[in-house]
Design a protein around this motif. Structure first.
Motif, PDB file in Angstrom:
ATOM      1  N   UNK A 130       7.777  -4.759  -9.427  1.00 50.45           N
ATOM      2  CA  UNK A 130       8.306  -3.397  -9.275  1.00 50.45           C
ATOM      3  C   UNK A 130       9.333  -3.086 -10.357  1.00 50.45           C
ATOM      4  N   UNK A 131      10.135  -4.078 -10.695  1.00 48.63           N
ATOM      5  CA  UNK A 131      11.153  -3.910 -11.723  1.00 48.63           C
ATOM      6  C   UNK A 131      10.480  -3.649 -13.080  1.00 48.63           C
ATOM      7  N   UNK A 132       9.425  -4.417 -13.349  1.00 49.51           N
ATOM      8  CA  UNK A 132       8.737  -4.259 -14.636  1.00 49.51           C
ATOM      9  C   UNK A 132       8.060  -2.892 -14.725  1.00 49.51           C
ATOM     10  N   UNK A 133       7.462  -2.455 -13.597  1.00 48.58           N
ATOM     11  CA  UNK A 133       6.809  -1.132 -13.586  1.00 48.58           C
ATOM     12  C   UNK A 133       7.853  -0.053 -13.847  1.00 48.58           C
ATOM     13  N   UNK A 213      11.174  -2.027  -5.664  1.00 48.51           N
ATOM     14  CA  UNK A 213      10.577  -3.337  -5.390  1.00 48.51           C
ATOM     15  C   UNK A 213      10.353  -3.490  -3.886  1.00 48.51           C
ATOM     16  N   UNK A 214      11.332  -3.010  -3.111  1.00 45.24           N
ATOM     17  CA  UNK A 214      11.239  -3.108  -1.649  1.00 45.24           C
ATOM     18  C   UNK A 214      10.031  -2.293  -1.153  1.00 45.24           C
ATOM     19  N   UNK A 215       9.884  -1.072  -1.677  1.00 46.31           N
ATOM     20  CA  UNK A 215       8.768  -0.205  -1.251  1.00 46.31           C
ATOM     21  C   UNK A 215       7.447  -0.890  -1.616  1.00 46.31           C
ATOM     22  N   UNK A 216       7.401  -1.433  -2.840  1.00 49.44           N
ATOM     23  CA  UNK A 216       6.167  -2.089  -3.292  1.00 49.44           C
ATOM     24  C   UNK A 216       5.795  -3.255  -2.372  1.00 49.44           C
ATOM     25  N   UNK A 217       6.795  -4.094  -2.045  1.00 51.87           N
ATOM     26  CA  UNK A 217       6.532  -5.226  -1.152  1.00 51.87           C
ATOM     27  C   UNK A 217       6.049  -4.738   0.210  1.00 51.87           C
ATOM     28  N   UNK A 218       6.679  -3.663   0.715  1.00 54.13           N
ATOM     29  CA  UNK A 218       6.322  -3.159   2.040  1.00 54.13           C
ATOM     30  C   UNK A 218       4.890  -2.637   2.042  1.00 54.13           C
ATOM     31  N   UNK A 219       4.525  -1.894   0.985  1.00 56.22           N
ATOM     32  CA  UNK A 219       3.167  -1.328   0.934  1.00 56.22           C
ATOM     33  C   UNK A 219       2.147  -2.451   0.749  1.00 56.22           C
ATOM     34  N   UNK A 220       2.434  -3.373  -0.175  1.00 58.76           N
ATOM     35  CA  UNK A 220       1.465  -4.445  -0.430  1.00 58.76           C
ATOM     36  C   UNK A 220       1.341  -5.403   0.759  1.00 58.76           C
ATOM     37  N   UNK A 221       2.414  -5.532   1.501  1.00 54.06           N
ATOM     38  CA  UNK A 221       2.359  -6.455   2.641  1.00 54.06           C
ATOM     39  C   UNK A 221       2.034  -5.732   3.941  1.00 54.06           C
ATOM     40  N   UNK A 222       1.324  -4.577   3.834  1.00 57.14           N
ATOM     41  CA  UNK A 222       1.062  -3.750   5.020  1.00 57.14           C
ATOM     42  C   UNK A 222       0.441  -4.561   6.158  1.00 57.14           C
ATOM     43  N   UNK A 223      -0.434  -5.494   5.787  1.00 57.09           N
ATOM     44  CA  UNK A 223      -1.137  -6.267   6.815  1.00 57.09           C
ATOM     45  C   UNK A 223      -0.134  -7.120   7.617  1.00 57.09           C
ATOM     46  N   UNK A 490     -22.331  -0.424  -9.827  1.00 62.31           N
ATOM     47  CA  UNK A 490     -21.328   0.610 -10.120  1.00 62.31           C
ATOM     48  C   UNK A 490     -20.442   0.896  -8.909  1.00 62.31           C
ATOM     49  N   UNK A 491     -20.603   0.117  -7.847  1.00 58.57           N
ATOM     50  CA  UNK A 491     -19.762   0.327  -6.663  1.00 58.57           C
ATOM     51  C   UNK A 491     -18.311   0.001  -6.996  1.00 58.57           C
ATOM     52  N   UNK A 492     -17.448   0.907  -6.582  1.00 57.51           N
ATOM     53  CA  UNK A 492     -16.021   0.773  -6.876  1.00 57.51           C
ATOM     54  C   UNK A 492     -15.355  -0.110  -5.826  1.00 57.51           C
ATOM     55  N   UNK A 493     -14.632  -1.109  -6.271  1.00 62.35           N
ATOM     56  CA  UNK A 493     -13.895  -1.914  -5.282  1.00 62.35           C
ATOM     57  C   UNK A 493     -12.432  -1.503  -5.342  1.00 62.35           C
ATOM     58  N   UNK A 494     -11.801  -1.446  -4.178  1.00 60.69           N
ATOM     59  CA  UNK A 494     -10.412  -0.936  -4.115  1.00 60.69           C
ATOM     60  C   UNK A 494      -9.437  -1.863  -4.805  1.00 60.69           C
ATOM     61  N   UNK A 495      -8.162  -1.535  -4.635  1.00 62.97           N
ATOM     62  CA  UNK A 495      -7.092  -2.322  -5.255  1.00 62.97           C
ATOM     63  C   UNK A 495      -7.240  -3.797  -4.872  1.00 62.97           C
TER      64      UNK A 495
END
Ligand code: ATP
Length: 613
Positions: A130-133, A213-223, A490-495
């Motif tokens: 997140x910091x690098x982005x 960074x906190x938001x990124x971790x929260x979104x990526x760790x949604x599961x 050509x099927x798109x796979x998500x993130x």
């Protein structure tokens, strides 16, 4: 005494760093010199037009007070022409500034990203993604604005002030000098705020980044957030962070409000001065009414750039803070590059020797290798040889350093002690790109990119043909699955390929390794995450992929280990046993215990059955 000397040295160091950042930001603008020139010419036209408009106004008012219709008409016509020129130049200036902004910012973002893609892993490990982005998105934009928009603004404002003052001096020097004195108070009242604002901007930026960074971790760790019902706790933490942000943001806003409004009070005072002293001069016949009107119009035109100049200084502080963050990344050392005593990069070159070393025909040998990510030693005194064309397995308990050893072969990190050779050549003398061009790495969870299934396989070899891609998918046992998806290849796979199952993701990354046709294959137990059905599907494919190819495989399953030509058993970062499966079983040492106690029953049953046969 030492403390006071340090305290004195600190500000000097700090101001040197600021001027260094500023000079480097200016240097970034070098390729756009032509653009700056055009923008400066346009700014000069706009500034001259301001003088022209003031003079036309003076003439029109004087013509009206003198009841001179023809002068009034000619004055109005001249004013219309000047206003048209001024509007066109202003339009062009705004448009070109926008284009320059976009061009320069995107170029800078590209260079920061390409530096990030080439820096040493040990440096990259220190930063949160997140910091690098945020450094690429926010810092690059703000730093670039600092030199483009703000330095051009600085130039146009200075020019406008100079032209208008010259004109006003020709009308009435005493009134002009008084006005100038009042205007010069504007930046002076800003001075006490600037350094405080700069450090507060830095603090605010730091908090913004940690929030991102906190938001990124929260979104990526949604599961995980859902599974463990972490939402209330995270909401609470986020509120805490917002409050922390407000704690610095509110004083910044207050200080900015004071810093920005102080000049306005000075400007109002100046306006009063022009009206009073100008009126006094008119009464005594030393100035005409039209000139007072011109002074009033010009006062606004001078006050504005002066107040902008003052604000520009505070804004520049923000840009410098962002520039500092940006240069920190741009200064990270590239991997495979040594620095000479002057800090200059010395690049490694390719030679016949390197071409031979990466051909996969020579053994890779570790000689007394020691390594640690930080202060903790992860590998100690590792000696091993990876024979060309053979399968070498690394076995051992979790955390014993198997994956780290692969990372050293990948050249992602360099050993702290000892040496790694490919043939006669030291690994760290081979350019990383050449070394990795003949190598494929499949990890336990290989990264998949947002894109199509086709693209994800093609990342293995950019020049691969469609036939190559399909053949690789077939070999990896993923072709049939791909044909059942809505758009097939050509099927798109998500993130990160999250729309696929674990097994499908793994087979896709194995297809990526197949298409690469590597000389050296590094596998970090690619079947570990698969069920026995999936494992069977790709087991055969992996055997084919490993066939006649130098392979190093980190193995947890007995089925993978026992087929290896040579096994190194690791414990706490050292190799404690080595040999073939049968040799190590005969030894009845640590490897034997692992096979007996750790490996799953299916594996053992298979092993026993095969040994009986
Ligand atoms: N990037 C890293 N930064 C710091 N420490 C790390 C890093 N990667 C691994 N480690 C540490 O190095 C040690 C060895 O890790 P490594 O992943 O090499 O072990 P492993 O034998 O492959 O384990 P596993 O079988 O569980 O994958 C561990 O203590 C781990 O915590």
């Amino acid at each position: 005494m030492n403390k006071s000397m340090n305290a004195q040295a600190e500000p000097t160091k700090k101001s040197r760093a600021i001027s260094n950042t500023f000079m480097r930001l200016l240097k970034l603008g070098k390729p756009y010199f032509g653009w700056y020139l055009i923008l400066c010419i346009l700014a000069a036209i706009v500034s001259l037009a301001a003088v022209g408009i003031a003079e036309s106004l003076r003439r029109i008012i004087n013509a009206a007070t003198n009841k001179d219709l023809s002068s009034l008409i000619s004055g109005a016509i001249i004013a219309i022409v000047i206003i048209t020129v001024e509007a066109s130049a202003n339009f062009l200036k705004t448009y070109l500034s926008g284009v320059l902004e976009f061009k320069s910012t995107s170029k800078l973002q590209v260079s920061v990203l390409s530096r990030l893609l080439n820096v040493q892993m040990k440096d990259l490990d220190r930063y949160h993604s997140g910091d690098l982005i945020s450094r690429i998105n926010d810092s690059a934009t703000a730093a670039q604005q600092g030199i483009n928009q703000k330095t051009i603004d600085l130039f146009s404002n200075l020019m406008q002030i100079t032209f208008l003052l010259t004109y006003l001096l020709s009308l009435q020097y005493a009134l002009t000098l008084g006005m100038l004195l009042i205007c010069s108070l504007v930046p002076l009242v800003m001075l006490p705020f600037s350094s405080r604002l700069r450090s507060m901007h830095e603090q605010r930026q730091h908090i913004e980044t940690t929030q991102q960074m906190f938001i990124q971790d929260t979104v990526q760790g949604a599961e995980v957030v859902r599974t463990f019902s972490l939402a209330p706790k995270l909401q609470q933490q986020f509120t805490g962070r917002v409050m922390k942000y407000l704690k610095i943001h509110l004083p910044v806003s207050r200080l900015e409000a004071v810093a920005y409004n102080m000049p306005l009070a000075v400007i109002l005072g100046g306006l009063l001065y022009v009206l009073s002293y100008g009126g006094y001069l008119v009464i005594h016949g030393r100035l005409d009414v039209g000139a007072v009107a011109a002074f009033l119009v010009c006062f606004e035109q001078i006050a504005n750039p002066v107040s902008k100049l003052a604000n520009l200084w505070t804004e520049l502080q923000g840009s410098l803070a962002q520039g500092k963050r940006l240069f920190e990344v741009l200064d990270l050392q590239k991997e495979g590059v040594r620095r000479d005593s002057n800090g200059k990069d010395l690049h490694l070159g390719t030679s016949t020797n390197t071409n031979q070393a990466v051909s996969g025909l020579y053994p890779i040998s570790f000689n007394n290798v020691g390594f640690g990510y930080g202060n903790d030693q992860v590998l100690t005194n590792v000696n091993l040889t990876i024979q060309p064309g053979k399968v070498t397995a690394l076995a051992g308990p979790s955390g014993s350093g198997k994956s780290t050893l692969l990372q050293l072969i990948l050249s992602s990190y360099e050993p702290n002690e000892g040496t790694i050779h490919s043939g006669n050549l030291l690994l760290n003398s081979i350019p990383h790109r050449s070394w990795r061009s003949n190598l494929a790495y499949v990890s336990q969870e290989s990264y998949l990119f947002s894109g199509t299934l086709y693209e994800n396989i093609a990342w293995g070899r950019p020049d691969a043909t469609t036939e190559d891609i399909i053949a690789a998918a077939q070999s990896a046992g993923i072709h049939e699955f791909i044909m059942t998806t809505p758009h097939q290849y050509e099927t798109f796979i998500g993130e990160r390929g999250l729309t696929l199952s674990g097994g499908e993701r793994q087979r896709l990354s194995i297809a990526r390794a197949f298409v690469r046709k590597p000389k050296l294959l590094l596998l970090d137990e690619p079947t570990a995450a698969l069920d026995s059905h999936n494992e069977e599907i790709i087991g055969q494919a992996l055997q084919e992929l490993m066939h006649d190819r130098t392979t190093v495989v980190v193995a947890h399953r007995l089925s993978t280990i026992r087929n290896a030509d040579h096994i190194y058993y690791m414990e706490a970062g050292s190799i404690v046993e080595e040999g073939t499966h049968l040799e190590l079983m005969d030894l009845k040492g640590k490897y034997y215990t692992m096979v007996e106690t750790t490996l799953n029953n299916d594996d053992k049953t298979t092993a026993v059955m095969e040994e009986v046969q």
